[in-house]
Scaffold this motif. Structure first.
Motif, PDB file in Angstrom:
ATOM      1  N   GLN A 404      22.724  38.119  33.381  1.00  0.00           N
ATOM      2  CA  GLN A 404      23.933  38.872  33.048  1.00  0.00           C
ATOM      3  C   GLN A 404      24.607  39.381  34.325  1.00  0.00           C
ATOM      4  O   GLN A 404      25.835  39.299  34.478  1.00  0.00           O
ATOM      5  N   LEU A 405      23.803  39.891  35.253  1.00  0.00           N
ATOM      6  CA  LEU A 405      24.349  40.362  36.524  1.00  0.00           C
ATOM      7  C   LEU A 405      24.952  39.208  37.322  1.00  0.00           C
ATOM      8  O   LEU A 405      26.023  39.342  37.933  1.00  0.00           O
ATOM      9  N   ALA A 406      24.272  38.060  37.315  1.00  0.00           N
ATOM     10  CA  ALA A 406      24.778  36.901  38.053  1.00  0.00           C
ATOM     11  C   ALA A 406      26.140  36.467  37.529  1.00  0.00           C
ATOM     12  O   ALA A 406      27.059  36.188  38.305  1.00  0.00           O
ATOM     13  N   ARG A 407      26.276  36.394  36.210  1.00  0.00           N
ATOM     14  CA  ARG A 407      27.564  35.987  35.620  1.00  0.00           C
ATOM     15  C   ARG A 407      28.658  36.983  35.970  1.00  0.00           C
ATOM     16  O   ARG A 407      29.795  36.592  36.275  1.00  0.00           O
ATOM     17  N   GLU A 408      28.340  38.248  35.908  1.00  0.00           N
ATOM     18  CA  GLU A 408      29.342  39.280  36.172  1.00  0.00           C
ATOM     19  C   GLU A 408      29.807  39.215  37.630  1.00  0.00           C
ATOM     20  O   GLU A 408      31.010  39.283  37.911  1.00  0.00           O
ATOM     21  N   LEU A 409      28.868  39.067  38.572  1.00  0.00           N
ATOM     22  CA  LEU A 409      29.232  39.010  39.984  1.00  0.00           C
ATOM     23  C   LEU A 409      30.025  37.742  40.302  1.00  0.00           C
ATOM     24  O   LEU A 409      30.965  37.774  41.096  1.00  0.00           O
ATOM     25  N   LEU A 410      29.662  36.654  39.678  1.00  0.00           N
ATOM     26  CA  LEU A 410      30.384  35.408  39.899  1.00  0.00           C
ATOM     27  C   LEU A 410      31.849  35.569  39.511  1.00  0.00           C
ATOM     28  O   LEU A 410      32.758  35.118  40.227  1.00  0.00           O
ATOM     29  N   GLY A 411      32.094  36.247  38.399  1.00  0.00           N
ATOM     30  CA  GLY A 411      33.466  36.470  37.956  1.00  0.00           C
ATOM     31  C   GLY A 411      34.209  37.474  38.814  1.00  0.00           C
ATOM     32  O   GLY A 411      35.381  37.273  39.154  1.00  0.00           O
ATOM     33  N   LEU A 412      33.543  38.564  39.207  1.00  0.00           N
ATOM     34  CA  LEU A 412      34.199  39.605  39.994  1.00  0.00           C
ATOM     35  C   LEU A 412      34.645  39.105  41.364  1.00  0.00           C
ATOM     36  O   LEU A 412      35.685  39.512  41.888  1.00  0.00           O
ATOM     37  N   PHE A 413      33.856  38.208  41.966  1.00  0.00           N
ATOM     38  CA  PHE A 413      34.192  37.704  43.292  1.00  0.00           C
ATOM     39  C   PHE A 413      34.950  36.382  43.247  1.00  0.00           C
ATOM     40  O   PHE A 413      35.326  35.856  44.293  1.00  0.00           O
ATOM     41  N   ARG A 443      38.406  37.669  50.149  1.00  0.00           N
ATOM     42  CA  ARG A 443      38.191  39.112  50.225  1.00  0.00           C
ATOM     43  C   ARG A 443      38.271  39.693  48.823  1.00  0.00           C
ATOM     44  O   ARG A 443      39.239  39.464  48.103  1.00  0.00           O
ATOM     45  N   SER A 444      37.245  40.436  48.460  1.00  0.00           N
ATOM     46  CA  SER A 444      37.195  41.017  47.126  1.00  0.00           C
ATOM     47  C   SER A 444      38.220  42.139  46.989  1.00  0.00           C
ATOM     48  O   SER A 444      38.452  42.916  47.919  1.00  0.00           O
ATOM     49  N   GLY A 445      38.819  42.212  45.805  1.00  0.00           N
ATOM     50  CA  GLY A 445      39.744  43.306  45.530  1.00  0.00           C
ATOM     51  C   GLY A 445      39.047  44.518  44.948  1.00  0.00           C
ATOM     52  O   GLY A 445      39.696  45.479  44.528  1.00  0.00           O
ATOM     53  N   HIS A 446      37.704  44.484  44.905  1.00  0.00           N
ATOM     54  CA  HIS A 446      36.936  45.580  44.308  1.00  0.00           C
ATOM     55  C   HIS A 446      36.049  46.226  45.362  1.00  0.00           C
ATOM     56  O   HIS A 446      35.471  45.547  46.202  1.00  0.00           O
ATOM     57  N   SER A 447      35.932  47.541  45.295  1.00  0.00           N
ATOM     58  CA  SER A 447      35.008  48.251  46.172  1.00  0.00           C
ATOM     59  C   SER A 447      33.600  48.159  45.601  1.00  0.00           C
ATOM     60  O   SER A 447      33.402  47.822  44.414  1.00  0.00           O
ATOM     61  N   ALA A 448      32.614  48.497  46.411  1.00  0.00           N
ATOM     62  CA  ALA A 448      31.227  48.476  45.945  1.00  0.00           C
ATOM     63  C   ALA A 448      31.023  49.468  44.803  1.00  0.00           C
ATOM     64  O   ALA A 448      30.302  49.187  43.841  1.00  0.00           O
ATOM     65  N   ASP A 449      31.664  50.631  44.889  1.00  0.00           N
ATOM     66  CA  ASP A 449      31.528  51.633  43.817  1.00  0.00           C
ATOM     67  C   ASP A 449      32.122  51.128  42.512  1.00  0.00           C
ATOM     68  O   ASP A 449      31.557  51.359  41.425  1.00  0.00           O
ATOM     69  N   GLU A 450      33.258  50.447  42.593  1.00  0.00           N
ATOM     70  CA  GLU A 450      33.879  49.901  41.383  1.00  0.00           C
ATOM     71  C   GLU A 450      32.991  48.838  40.743  1.00  0.00           C
ATOM     72  O   GLU A 450      32.828  48.802  39.511  1.00  0.00           O
ATOM     73  N   ILE A 451      32.404  47.985  41.578  1.00  0.00           N
ATOM     74  CA  ILE A 451      31.532  46.942  41.041  1.00  0.00           C
ATOM     75  C   ILE A 451      30.270  47.559  40.447  1.00  0.00           C
ATOM     76  O   ILE A 451      29.804  47.147  39.379  1.00  0.00           O
ATOM     77  N   GLU A 452      29.732  48.583  41.116  1.00  0.00           N
ATOM     78  CA  GLU A 452      28.540  49.239  40.583  1.00  0.00           C
ATOM     79  C   GLU A 452      28.820  49.845  39.205  1.00  0.00           C
ATOM     80  O   GLU A 452      28.010  49.705  38.281  1.00  0.00           O
ATOM     81  N   ALA A 453      29.958  50.508  39.068  1.00  0.00           N
ATOM     82  CA  ALA A 453      30.309  51.096  37.773  1.00  0.00           C
ATOM     83  C   ALA A 453      30.438  50.021  36.700  1.00  0.00           C
ATOM     84  O   ALA A 453      30.027  50.217  35.543  1.00  0.00           O
ATOM     85  N   ARG A 454      30.998  48.891  37.083  1.00  0.00           N
ATOM     86  CA  ARG A 454      31.143  47.780  36.129  1.00  0.00           C
ATOM     87  C   ARG A 454      29.772  47.244  35.708  1.00  0.00           C
ATOM     88  O   ARG A 454      29.529  46.990  34.525  1.00  0.00           O
ATOM     89  N   LEU A 455      28.868  47.094  36.673  1.00  0.00           N
ATOM     90  CA  LEU A 455      27.532  46.577  36.350  1.00  0.00           C
ATOM     91  C   LEU A 455      26.757  47.555  35.483  1.00  0.00           C
ATOM     92  O   LEU A 455      26.021  47.147  34.580  1.00  0.00           O
ATOM     93  N   VAL A 456      26.893  48.834  35.773  1.00  0.00           N
ATOM     94  CA  VAL A 456      26.234  49.850  34.938  1.00  0.00           C
ATOM     95  C   VAL A 456      26.734  49.754  33.506  1.00  0.00           C
ATOM     96  O   VAL A 456      25.967  49.801  32.544  1.00  0.00           O
ATOM     97  N   ALA A 457      28.041  49.571  33.352  1.00  0.00           N
ATOM     98  CA  ALA A 457      28.637  49.523  32.016  1.00  0.00           C
ATOM     99  C   ALA A 457      28.173  48.300  31.228  1.00  0.00           C
ATOM    100  O   ALA A 457      27.837  48.403  30.038  1.00  0.00           O
ATOM    101  N   VAL A 458      28.135  47.140  31.868  1.00  0.00           N
ATOM    102  CA  VAL A 458      27.817  45.912  31.123  1.00  0.00           C
ATOM    103  C   VAL A 458      26.328  45.738  30.894  1.00  0.00           C
ATOM    104  O   VAL A 458      25.927  44.893  30.096  1.00  0.00           O
ATOM    105  N   THR A 459      25.488  46.507  31.614  1.00  0.00           N
ATOM    106  CA  THR A 459      24.038  46.344  31.434  1.00  0.00           C
ATOM    107  C   THR A 459      23.413  47.494  30.660  1.00  0.00           C
ATOM    108  O   THR A 459      22.189  47.595  30.594  1.00  0.00           O
TER     109      THR A 459
END
Length: 478
Positions: A404-413, A443-459
């Motif tokens: 689940q994390l792999a799919r989410e990161l693949l899409g975010l980046f 270059r990602s348009g998301h900060s590390a904090d934004e991605i962390e919040a997204r991962l917390v939400a989806v998991t």
């Protein structure tokens, strides 16, 4: 002609007894006879390859090769079979000393005597059938290309060592304005590489020229390439190997003497890992950049097992993090930070800058007070991938969570591939390391904090969601 009995004995001398017992004498004789016929005539420098699809009464396909003996052959042939989709069932790889006449024909009596003639490697690999008939011809072509690359890398190895020695001599005489300590550490790192910590597969050189914007630009000297980067070789173009020219030029203008990174392509020799690239700057008499030398290869298993405090360049980064943290020596906090750095992924220690490593290590140190998901990321200096570390409590980890994390990161980046690695750490945490491959310059348009919040939400687990719902109801009632 039929193979003599002495050849059969030597052919199966190192084969597994269990594997031999699983096959009939007729089947063993057939495969040895086939290999004998393939080896019967081989001109100097010739690479003999045969790929045999499954036949009547035989459920497995096979590969047979004959070439002068050298390192990396068996691993590289197996890589080709696996990349073609073959599942390997059995392998036989005797090394025989074969005497040949001027035309390359075997002198049978002389070839039966031990250690007469040059050593030749005979490799026989049996594997499950491939998905389509055309795949066998592609596999044969790939085997010939790969074995030629192995030979080139092995042949050029002495020249690569000479280039390494020349580079070490240059580093012993740093420019007047340079940091002597940095140059000495880089030289120690090259010494460390040469102590069985790096498999050298190629060398590339570049010359610094002044670009249209007045800044230095690195131009590859293709005629100076060695090994897998020899002129005309498949990997000789830097765009394919590392990054586009505009990205490489950023290194020319940077303050870094030495850069360790990964290539864009996997090795066809020895192990199917992304090639490691070590770039070292060369300087002119006036202290300006003259060019670079790039060492291409693979860190060995010993390199990954080495303690960070014993690896030149890496040990300076670790020491700087410990000093900057200003923790009392011998304190529990200092020991905890030291342990975090000792367990840090080796590729991250090699590739991270001091600031990146400090920020990441201090974030992980805070995990003991924050027992929940933590996300860290590092952008490759050429923008070809993002290295992502995700820490989760061990009881939360599962294969489903990893995917689940792999799919989410693949899409975010906006990546096109993702690699995964999992480590179970002391302190009750699981560390998931994802490498998300992206187009160069991304270059990602998301900060590390934004991605962390997204991962917390989806998991969030069902239990987490229920707890939040109950708390929300309680707040509403209150």
């Amino acid at each position: 002609a039929a193979p003599p009995l002495s050849f059969l004995r030597r052919y199966f001398d190192t084969a597994s007894g269990d594997a031999l017992r699983e096959r009939t004498p007729e089947a063993l004789y057939a495969l040895a006879s086939s290999h004998w016929r393939l080896a019967a005539q081989r001109a100097p420098g010739e690479i003999d390859v045969r790929v045999q699809p499954p036949g009547e009464g035989r459920g497995l396909a096979w590969v047979q090769t004959v070439i002068e003996d050298m390192p990396f052959l068996v691993d590289s042939v197996m890589l080709c079979v696996r990349e073609a989709g073959g599942v390997i069932d059995w392998a036989v790889h005797p090394i025989l000393y074969l005497v040949r006449d001027a035309a390359g024909r075997l002198d049978v009596p002389a070839s039966l005597a031990a250690h007469q003639g040059p050593a030749e490697s005979l490799i026989h690999i049996e594997f499950e059938p491939l998905a389509e008939a055309a795949a066998y011809a592609r596999l044969e072509d790939r085997l010939r290309t790969t074995l030629a690359e192995v030979r080139t890398a092995v042949t050029d190895y002495p020249a690569m060592r000479e280039r390494l020695a020349g580079l070490q001599t240059e580093l012993a005489q740093p420019p007047a304005a340079a940091s002597a300590a940095e140059f000495e550490e880089a030289r120690a790192f090259l010494d460390w590489l040469d102590e069985r910590h790096f498999t050298f597969l190629g060398v590339a050189e570049s010359r610094a020229e002044t670009g249209a914007d007045g800044r230095p630009s690195l131009r590859t000297l293709h005629e100076a390439g060695l090994g897998l980067l020899r002129a005309g070789a498949r990997l000789a173009t830097s765009d394919e190997l590392i990054a586009p020219q505009e990205e490489l030029d950023k290194y020319a203008g940077s303050a870094r003497l030495l850069v360790i990174t990964k290539a864009n392509v996997r090795s066809s020799v020895h192990h199917a890992e992304y090639l490691d690239v070590i770039s070292v700057k060369r300087f002119a008499a006036d202290g300006s950049i003259a060019g670079t030398v790039r060492l291409i290869g693979l860190f060995t298993g010993d390199a990954y097992a080495e303690r960070p405090s014993e690896i030149p360049v890496v040990r300076r980064k670790v020491a700087e993090v410990m000093t900057r943290a200003q923790l009392p020596p011998g304190s529990h906090s200092a020991k905890n930070l030291h342990e975090i750095l000792q367990a840090w992924p080796r590729d991250e220690l090699f590739q991270s800058g001091e600031e990146e490593l400090y920020t990441a290590a201090m974030s992980v140190r805070a995990l003991r007070d924050r027992h929940q998901l933590r996300f860290l990321m590092r952008r490759d200096r050429y923008g070809r991938f993002y290295s992502c570390l995700v820490f989760v409590p061990r009881e939360r980890y599962s294969r489903e969570l990893r995917e689940q994390l792999a799919r989410e990161l693949l899409g975010l980046f906006g990546g096109y591939a993702v690699e995964r690695n999992v480590d179970f750490l002391r302190g009750g945490f699981t560390r998931l390391h994802f490498i998300v491959r992206t187009p160069p310059g991304t270059r990602s348009g998301h900060s590390a904090d934004e991605i962390e919040a997204r991962l917390v939400a989806v998991t969030r687990s069902w239990r987490d969601q229920l707890r939040e719902a109950l708390l929300a109801v309680g707040d509403a009632d209150g």
